[in-house]
Every structure is written in C-alpha cells, then in structure tokens.
Design a protein around this motif. Structure first.
Motif, short mmCIF file in Angstrom:
data_model
loop_
_atom_site.label_atom_id
_atom_site.label_comp_id
_atom_site.label_asym_id
_atom_site.label_seq_id
_atom_site.Cartn_x
_atom_site.Cartn_y
_atom_site.Cartn_z
N THR A 154 36.19 12.22 17.50
CA THR A 154 36.40 13.29 17.87
C THR A 154 38.03 13.38 19.32
OG1 THR A 154 34.70 13.76 16.11
CG2 THR A 154 35.80 15.20 17.93
N LYS A 155 37.10 12.60 19.92
CA LYS A 155 37.70 13.22 21.33
C LYS A 155 39.18 12.89 21.15
CE LYS A 155 37.64 12.49 26.51
NZ LYS A 155 36.83 11.92 27.47
N LYS A 156 39.38 11.90 20.60
CA LYS A 156 40.94 11.46 19.74
C LYS A 156 41.75 11.93 19.44
CE LYS A 156 43.10 7.22 18.13
NZ LYS A 156 42.79 5.80 17.89
N GLN A 157 41.00 12.73 18.23
CA GLN A 157 41.46 13.60 17.74
C GLN A 157 42.03 14.55 18.65
OE1 GLN A 157 42.89 13.34 14.31
NE2 GLN A 157 42.42 11.15 13.90
N LEU A 158 41.06 15.76 18.83
CA LEU A 158 41.37 16.33 20.03
C LEU A 158 42.36 16.55 20.70
CD1 LEU A 158 38.00 17.98 20.38
CD2 LEU A 158 39.48 18.94 18.85
N ALA A 159 42.57 14.93 21.42
CA ALA A 159 43.91 14.78 22.52
C ALA A 159 44.68 15.04 21.97
CB ALA A 159 43.76 13.54 22.82
N LYS A 160 45.15 14.35 20.43
CA LYS A 160 46.27 14.56 19.61
C LYS A 160 46.87 15.42 19.33
CE LYS A 160 46.41 10.08 17.13
NZ LYS A 160 45.97 9.91 15.98
N GLN A 161 45.52 16.54 19.14
CA GLN A 161 46.10 18.12 18.43
C GLN A 161 46.17 18.83 19.89
OE1 GLN A 161 42.43 19.49 16.94
NE2 GLN A 161 42.72 18.91 15.31
N LYS A 162 46.44 18.46 20.94
CA LYS A 162 46.88 18.99 22.49
C LYS A 162 47.92 18.63 22.86
CE LYS A 162 45.03 19.86 26.95
NZ LYS A 162 43.71 20.25 28.36
N LYS A 163 47.15 17.29 22.44
CA LYS A 163 49.51 16.40 22.62
C LYS A 163 50.44 17.11 21.92
CE LYS A 163 51.56 12.67 23.48
NZ LYS A 163 51.34 11.04 23.13
N ALA A 164 49.73 18.08 20.63
CA ALA A 164 51.07 17.91 19.41
C ALA A 164 51.50 19.97 19.56
CB ALA A 164 50.31 17.61 18.24
N LYS A 165 50.28 20.04 20.56
CA LYS A 165 50.95 21.77 20.67
C LYS A 165 51.34 21.98 22.20
CE LYS A 165 46.39 23.77 18.36
NZ LYS A 165 44.74 24.48 19.00
N LEU A 166 51.09 20.78 23.10
CA LEU A 166 52.12 20.97 23.78
C LEU A 166 53.92 21.13 23.77
CD1 LEU A 166 49.43 19.86 25.83
CD2 LEU A 166 50.38 21.72 26.59
N LYS A 167 54.18 20.16 23.19
CA LYS A 167 55.41 20.16 21.75
C LYS A 167 56.10 20.87 21.72
CE LYS A 167 54.92 15.21 21.60
NZ LYS A 167 55.08 13.38 20.74
#
Length: 84
Positions: free
Chosen positions: A71-84
C-alpha cells in the motif's frame, strides 16, 4: 497502553493487532509498519521458544506487513505520478 506494550515487547498479539488496525484506519502507514515489524520480531522469538501458537500469528503479521508495504509503495507511485 498499547504503545507501552509494544515498547516492552509484550508476548501476546492483542496490542500489536489493535495498534496496527488503529494506525491503518488513520492512514498512518509508517506507524502501522513499525508495529507490525515489532510484532514479527516478538513472534519470531515466541516461535523459537517452541510456543505452538506463535507460528500462525507470525505468518499473519508478516502478511499484514506485506500488504502495508505494498500500500505504501502504491501511494508513493500515485504521489509521484501527480507531481509530474
């Protein structure tokens, strides 16, 4: 009191289960992971001491930890995608 039990390495599953659930419900993954990691250490010791109830609980805590880390990994991915 649950945190005190965890800090002391209490040899029973209730404080770890309860705290992990509380932190999960609060979306506090770091603390959920911390508590589950501590539970795993305690239950590895219990299993080594040949307490039969230790092994199934150890596996359960490891599965919960794996899910929390994913879950933490998925949230980090989502956060990274939003920053792009």
């Amino acid at each position: 009191m649950y945190e005190e039990n965890v800090a002391e390495g209490f040899k029973g599953n209730h404080p770890y289960d309860r705290l992990a659930t509380i932190y999960k419900n609060e979306n506090d993954l770091d603390n959920e992971i911390r508590v589950l990691e501590k539970a795993i250490v305690v239950y590895e010791i219990i299993t080594i001491e040949d307490r039969l109830e230790g092994l199934p609980k150890l596996f359960r805590f490891k599965n919960r930890l794996e899910k929390a880390l994913e879950t933490k990994k998925q949230l980090a991915k989502q956060k990274k995608a939003k920053l792009k």
